[in-house]
Design a protein around this motif. Structure first.
Motif, short mmCIF file in Angstrom:
data_model
loop_
_atom_site.label_atom_id
_atom_site.label_comp_id
_atom_site.label_asym_id
_atom_site.label_seq_id
_atom_site.Cartn_x
_atom_site.Cartn_y
_atom_site.Cartn_z
N ILE A 76 -11.58 13.68 0.01
CA ILE A 76 -10.75 13.30 1.16
C ILE A 76 -11.61 13.09 2.41
CG2 ILE A 76 -8.90 14.07 2.69
CD1 ILE A 76 -7.60 15.36 0.26
N VAL A 133 -6.25 -7.79 0.69
CA VAL A 133 -7.46 -7.04 1.06
C VAL A 133 -8.50 -7.28 -0.01
CG1 VAL A 133 -8.31 -4.83 1.84
CG2 VAL A 133 -5.89 -5.31 1.96
N ALA A 134 -9.10 -8.45 0.00
CA ALA A 134 -10.04 -8.77 -1.08
C ALA A 134 -11.20 -9.59 -0.54
CB ALA A 134 -9.33 -9.51 -2.20
N ASN A 135 -11.78 -9.12 0.58
CA ASN A 135 -12.96 -9.83 1.09
C ASN A 135 -14.22 -9.41 0.37
OD1 ASN A 135 -11.55 -11.25 3.14
ND2 ASN A 135 -11.32 -9.29 4.17
N ILE A 171 -12.47 -0.88 6.62
CA ILE A 171 -11.08 -0.56 6.29
C ILE A 171 -10.80 -0.85 4.82
CG2 ILE A 171 -8.71 -1.26 6.70
CD1 ILE A 171 -9.64 0.25 8.93
N GLU A 172 -11.32 -1.99 4.37
CA GLU A 172 -11.08 -2.38 2.98
C GLU A 172 -11.71 -1.36 2.03
OE1 GLU A 172 -11.93 -6.43 2.13
OE2 GLU A 172 -11.96 -6.09 -0.03
N VAL A 217 0.83 -1.22 0.00
CA VAL A 217 0.00 0.00 0.00
C VAL A 217 0.86 1.26 0.00
CG1 VAL A 217 -1.66 1.32 1.35
CG2 VAL A 217 -1.95 -1.11 1.10
N ARG A 234 -5.61 -3.94 11.87
CA ARG A 234 -6.79 -4.81 11.87
C ARG A 234 -6.50 -6.12 11.16
NH1 ARG A 234 -9.83 -7.41 13.21
NH2 ARG A 234 -12.09 -7.42 13.40
N LEU A 235 -5.86 -6.03 9.99
CA LEU A 235 -5.69 -7.23 9.17
C LEU A 235 -4.26 -7.73 9.13
CD1 LEU A 235 -7.96 -6.23 6.16
CD2 LEU A 235 -8.53 -7.74 8.03
N VAL A 237 2.23 1.89 -3.38
CA VAL A 237 1.15 2.33 -4.26
C VAL A 237 0.93 3.83 -4.08
CG1 VAL A 237 -1.32 2.15 -4.71
CG2 VAL A 237 0.02 0.10 -4.38
N VAL A 275 -4.33 11.18 5.05
CA VAL A 275 -5.50 10.33 5.27
C VAL A 275 -5.22 8.90 4.81
CG1 VAL A 275 -7.87 9.95 4.55
CG2 VAL A 275 -7.13 12.22 5.15
N ALA A 276 -4.56 8.78 3.67
CA ALA A 276 -4.28 7.45 3.13
C ALA A 276 -3.39 6.66 4.09
CB ALA A 276 -3.61 7.57 1.77
N VAL A 299 -1.93 -5.16 -0.86
CA VAL A 299 -3.29 -4.92 -1.38
C VAL A 299 -3.95 -6.21 -1.86
CG1 VAL A 299 -3.21 -2.50 -1.97
CG2 VAL A 299 -2.23 -4.14 -3.54
N GLU A 332 -4.15 14.38 1.28
CA GLU A 332 -4.60 13.08 0.78
C GLU A 332 -3.73 11.96 1.34
OE1 GLU A 332 -6.78 12.48 -3.23
OE2 GLU A 332 -4.66 12.75 -3.59
N ILE A 367 -5.34 5.36 7.03
CA ILE A 367 -6.12 4.17 6.69
C ILE A 367 -5.18 2.96 6.53
CG2 ILE A 367 -7.71 3.17 5.00
CD1 ILE A 367 -8.80 5.96 4.55
N ALA A 368 -3.98 3.19 6.00
CA ALA A 368 -3.03 2.09 5.87
C ALA A 368 -2.63 1.56 7.24
CB ALA A 368 -1.80 2.56 5.08
N ALA A 414 -4.47 1.72 9.97
CA ALA A 414 -5.64 0.99 10.48
C ALA A 414 -5.73 -0.38 9.83
CB ALA A 414 -6.91 1.79 10.20
N LEU A 415 -5.41 -0.45 8.54
CA LEU A 415 -5.42 -1.72 7.82
C LEU A 415 -4.42 -2.69 8.43
CD1 LEU A 415 -6.30 -3.16 5.10
CD2 LEU A 415 -4.21 -2.25 4.16
#
Lengths: 106, 480
Positions: free
Chosen positions: B139, A101-103, B155-156, A28, A92-93, A31, A81-82, A98, A78, A85-86, A88-89
């Motif tokens: 954003i 992350v395909a549920n 999250i995803e 991520v 959590r996971l 990316v 924020v990204a 990436v 941007e 979230i990364a 948090a990802l």
């Protein structure tokens, strides 16, 4: 002599590299780096266009260069924020890949 | 730009910014340092503030062009639309908010900030304003999509939305750079002059506009930029999905209208084939994709793509009638979607997911909710007594008048029938299946009130359309 086209070729190359980075990297963070490279390619094009803009009444307004400041500020927001979230990802996971992350699909 | 001019054009935005700051302070003072904050007081401030701002938008007078923005009747229509959307979304969020582990105060604040960005976009006449406004919306919505970090799907949704949104922003800035390079200005009017005065559009300008279309197609959810929609709609918290499906889509629609009617103007004919192709693919993808869905929010995502196809068809038509039709379409779509998402909020309370099984046998559990969801589905499908029918009718009538769009018109008629199939499958679950969960569905009076309001609006504007048609016509008038 370096002309406008040279800057544009460079900017197009950088943009393509950024896009390839986004599509081929699986991490991520990398990316997001690709996205930043795409935005910087646009900045380069803006500045180059401004530099070679034909003057009206002897002056060229630095509009393109001012726009770059907007882009930089927005890109910073941007990416902040990204990255949140990364993080948090990852918490959590337990992954930043990436492909993992395909549920949600079909 | 002097402060008075700023206030005349961006008055609504100033109020929204103040409201957002007031919300931060309210949350801080009342939350006592707890992350969850005090939702009661912030919610009250949000409702009161948004309600007052909505009333104030009805007193806006068209102002004309300023340096960074404009205020015409079209901008005013969309400001009213966006503030009303925000108010309905906050109303819808009230029964959902308890599920947020943290940040209930921030939730209201972020919705207000997103609305601020949307209102800014309604008044933009400059690519700088457009870019900043669009990113403000995007954003804040990134944050909102990932607002339940405890849920892997939230999250995803967030990470997918961020990556695709950022790439779309990259394309858009690159496009704006080339538009600037070809015209020497960020002003819509100057770009429009260059386009109509040149025999053939310069290559750099054409390239720039196409890249811009990528960014706008992403907001609108048009194929091939729709890939994020199903995943993000499914994963995001339901009120956020409602905001995405109405507010965010409307920003795409609004900017596409500015692009086609104001920037391209007389030269819009050059783009008819392109827009027609996109409309064709979008209609096909949205409608066929919706059929096998088993998650209600994902289903509404595909349904939203299908509606984007209809809006693209109207955009390809490019006439004044089609502009009226688009504004009418968006207004009916707002109420149908809010009703559907509110039903999802209520029925998903115990299991916290929106699987279609949740609405099985809804008619026995709560005849009122069953009625609301049925009316909403029929309105989205475009069945006669409801407002959605007239919206589709207006789009198709404008497109038929155009003549050159026949292939897409025929496809869209076929797709209306396909749509009828999958919307009626949902209705079938409500009335014909056995309930998997027969617990009592609790609703507050406010929730009932909002559901009733949506049903009344869908029904009333289905049989008596002229007030809304006149409202839409007045809104679209300044584009021509």
């Amino acid at each position: 002599m370096i002309q406008l086209e040279h800057y544009l070729y460079l900017s197009g190359l950088v943009f393509t590299l950024g896009l390839c980075g986004v599509m081929m990297r699986r991490n991520v963070i990398l990316v997001l780096m690709g996205v930043e490279i795409m935005l910087n390619a646009a900045n380069l094009a803006l500045i180059a266009f401004n530099k070679y803009m034909l003057p009206i009444d002897g002056i060229v307004e630095p509009k393109g260069q001012v726009f770059v400041f907007f882009t930089i500020a927005v890109a910073a927001a941007e990416v902040a924020v990204a990255l949140v979230i990364a993080v948090a990802l990852f918490r959590r996971l337990d992954t930043v890949n990436v492909d993992d992350v395909a549920n949600l699909r079909w | 730009m002097n402060p008075a001019e700023l206030f005349d054009i961006f008055g609504t935005e100033v109020f929204l910014a103040v409201l957002a700051l007031v919300l931060i302070v309210t949350d801080l003072l009342d939350g006592g340092g707890k992350l969850t904050g005090a939702s009661e007081k912030t919610r009250f401030v949000t409702y009161a503030g948004l309600g007052a701002i909505l009333v104030s938008t009805f007193f806006l007078e068209p102002y004309g062009d300023g340096q960074f923005g404009q205020l015409d009747s079209f901008a005013i229509f969309f400001k009213q639309f966006f503030v009303a959307t925000a108010l309905l979304v906050m109303w819808l969020a009230a029964p959902y908010e308890v599920r947020f582990p943290a940040g209930r105060g921030e939730f209201s604040m972020l919705i207000v900030f997103a609305t601020l960005g949307m209102c800014m976009l309604a008044s933009c006449n400059d690519f700088a304003t457009l870019f900043v406004g669009l990113e403000l919306v995007t954003i804040t919505l990134f944050m909102l999509a990932a607002f339940r970090p405890g849920l892997p799907r939230s999250i995803e949704a967030g990470i997918k939305f961020v990556i695709i949104g950022a790439v779309a922003a990259g394309f858009m800035v690159y496009g704006i750079a080339f538009i600037y390079g070809a015209t020497g200005s960020f002003d819509f009017a100057v770009v429009h002059d260059v386009i109509v005065s040149s025999e053939e559009m310069p290559g750099a300008l054409q390239f720039g506009l196409l890249m811009l279309l990528v960014g706008l197609g992403f907001k609108l959810g048009a194929v091939p930029f729709h890939v994020w929609i199903p995943d993000v709609y499914q994963g995001a918290p339901t009120p956020v999905t409602a905001m995405l499906s109405v507010g965010s889509k409307a920003t795409g629609v609004l900017l596409m209208m500015r692009l086609v009617y104001s920037i391209l103007g007389e030269a819009a004919g050059q783009w008819t084939a392109l827009l027609m192709g996109l409309a064709f693919l979008t209609l096909l993808m949205g409608n066929l994709g919706a059929i096998p869905q088993t998650d209600l929010k994902r289903f509404l995502g595909y349904s939203g793509i299908a509606h984007a196809g209809f809006l693209m068809l109207a955009l390809a038509t490019g006439s004044q009638d089609s502009a009226n039709a688009i504004l009418f379409y968006m207004s009916t779509y707002l109420f149908a979607n809010i009703a559907a998402f509110l039903v999802i909020v209520v029925v998903s309370r115990t299991a916290d997911n929106a699987h279609m099984d949740r609405i099985n046998g809804l008619a026995n559990r709560s005849p009122f909710l069953a009625l609301v969801l049925t009316v909403s589905m029929l309105s989205l499908a475009g069945v006669p007594p409801f407002a959605g029918f007239f919206a589709k009718f207006m789009v198709l009538r404008a497109a038929v008048d155009h003549g050159g769009l026949m292939p897409v018109v025929i496809l869209s008629l076929v797709m209306v029938v396909v749509g009828l199939y999958y919307y009626l499958c949902v209705v079938k679950r409500i009335y014909m299946r056995e309930a998997v969960d027969s617990s009592v569905l609790e609703m507050s009076g406010w929730t009932r009130g909002l559901l009733l309001l949506c049903v009344v609006v869908m029904f009333l504007f289905g049989i008596y359309q002229s007030p809304l048609v006149d409202f839409a016509r007045a809104g679209a008038a300044s584009l021509f």
